[in-house]
Write a protein that holds these residues in place. Structure first.
Motif, PDB file in Angstrom:
ATOM      1  N   GLU A 162       3.077   9.944  -9.889  1.00  0.00           N
ATOM      2  CA  GLU A 162       2.374  10.160 -11.165  1.00  0.00           C
ATOM      3  C   GLU A 162       1.656  11.508 -11.156  1.00  0.00           C
ATOM      4  O   GLU A 162       1.695  12.253 -12.141  1.00  0.00           O
ATOM      5  N   GLY A 163       0.991  11.833 -10.043  1.00  0.00           N
ATOM      6  CA  GLY A 163       0.323  13.126  -9.929  1.00  0.00           C
ATOM      7  C   GLY A 163       1.301  14.281 -10.010  1.00  0.00           C
ATOM      8  O   GLY A 163       1.024  15.314 -10.638  1.00  0.00           O
ATOM      9  N   LEU A 219       2.183   1.751  -3.496  1.00  0.00           N
ATOM     10  CA  LEU A 219       1.112   2.186  -4.402  1.00  0.00           C
ATOM     11  C   LEU A 219       0.773   3.662  -4.191  1.00  0.00           C
ATOM     12  O   LEU A 219       0.556   4.411  -5.157  1.00  0.00           O
ATOM     13  N   GLU A 220       0.752   4.086  -2.932  1.00  0.00           N
ATOM     14  CA  GLU A 220       0.467   5.493  -2.626  1.00  0.00           C
ATOM     15  C   GLU A 220       1.577   6.398  -3.149  1.00  0.00           C
ATOM     16  O   GLU A 220       1.315   7.445  -3.756  1.00  0.00           O
ATOM     17  N   GLN A 239       0.821  -1.220   0.000  1.00  0.00           N
ATOM     18  CA  GLN A 239       0.000   0.000   0.000  1.00  0.00           C
ATOM     19  C   GLN A 239       0.851   1.265   0.000  1.00  0.00           C
ATOM     20  O   GLN A 239       0.534   2.239  -0.689  1.00  0.00           O
ATOM     21  N   GLN A 294       3.673   5.724  -5.576  1.00  0.00           N
ATOM     22  CA  GLN A 294       3.625   5.683  -7.033  1.00  0.00           C
ATOM     23  C   GLN A 294       2.529   6.617  -7.556  1.00  0.00           C
ATOM     24  O   GLN A 294       2.726   7.361  -8.510  1.00  0.00           O
ATOM     25  N   SER A 295       1.388   6.611  -6.894  1.00  0.00           N
ATOM     26  CA  SER A 295       0.280   7.486  -7.290  1.00  0.00           C
ATOM     27  C   SER A 295       0.661   8.959  -7.113  1.00  0.00           C
ATOM     28  O   SER A 295       0.386   9.798  -7.983  1.00  0.00           O
ATOM     29  N   GLN A 296       1.297   9.277  -5.987  1.00  0.00           N
ATOM     30  CA  GLN A 296       1.736  10.660  -5.757  1.00  0.00           C
ATOM     31  C   GLN A 296       2.770  11.095  -6.792  1.00  0.00           C
ATOM     32  O   GLN A 296       2.734  12.230  -7.274  1.00  0.00           O
TER      33      GLN A 296
END
Length: 198
Positions: A140-141, A133-134, A130, A136-138
């Motif tokens: 990308e943003g 994933l968090e 998790q 990685q998401s940040q």
């Protein structure tokens, strides 16, 4: 007999000089505002790159726990980050070479991160983590925010550059030393889409 006041010519000349002075002050102030807008947009670009730089140590630490033998990739990411944070630019007198150096340093970070994220394919437990994933998401943003900030900077620089080249503001720009701003340009090879698999 002429009934006009004796000093009517002086009054008209004074009014014309006053109008020209007000126009000059207004034009100068407008260019100062546009120059500051470009500098503000540059600060936004740096802020987004800083945000990305701040995320990298957490991402590397998370991956390190799963991919211990990928130390070369992890070290390359940290080295690229370190190099990129050392390149500083003053937007008010930035040369094309300085901007290219800055852009190259940030591109090296992007490439290193791409390699780091590509190795995660070999670690299913990491891909399900998790925290990873968090992060990685940040990341990308943040990359999206970087693109928007760079576009906003280029738009502000274009508006400023057009203003200092158009007559009659070009007269004020020339007298007061307002110089052209440089743009972010596509990196060499940017016309080919990178291949990163997750």
């Amino acid at each position: 007999m002429d009934k006009r006041p004796k000093h009517l010519g002086w009054i008209i000349a004074g009014v014309v000089i006053l109008v020209i002075a007000l126009w000059g002050i207004s034009g100068y102030n407008g260019l100062v505002s546009m120059d500051e807008e470009v500098n503000g947009k540059w600060a936004n670009v740096e802020t987004q790159y800083q945000r990305r730089s701040d995320l990298i140590p957490n991402l590397v630490s998370t991956v390190k726990g799963y991919a211990k033998h990928e130390s070369q990739t992890l070290e390359a990411v940290m080295a690229a980050r370190s190099q990129a944070t050392q390149v500083k630019i003053d937007p008010s007198n930035c040369t094309p070479q300085q901007l290219a150096q800055y852009q190259k340093a940030q591109g090296d970070v992007t490439n290193a991160l791409g390699k780091l994220l590509a190795i995660t394919e070999n670690y299913p437990d990491l891909k399900a983590n998790q925290n990873f994933l968090e992060l990685q998401s940040q990341l990308e943003g943040t990359e999206n925010r970087i693109n928007v900030a760079r576009k906003d900077f280029n738009d502000a620089a274009k508006e400023y550059n057009v203003a200092i080249r158009r007559f009659p503001k070009s007269l004020i720009a020339g007298i007061c030393g307002f110089d052209k701003k440089n743009y972010f340009e596509a990196e060499a090879g940017a016309d080919k889409a990178p291949k990163v698999e997750f």
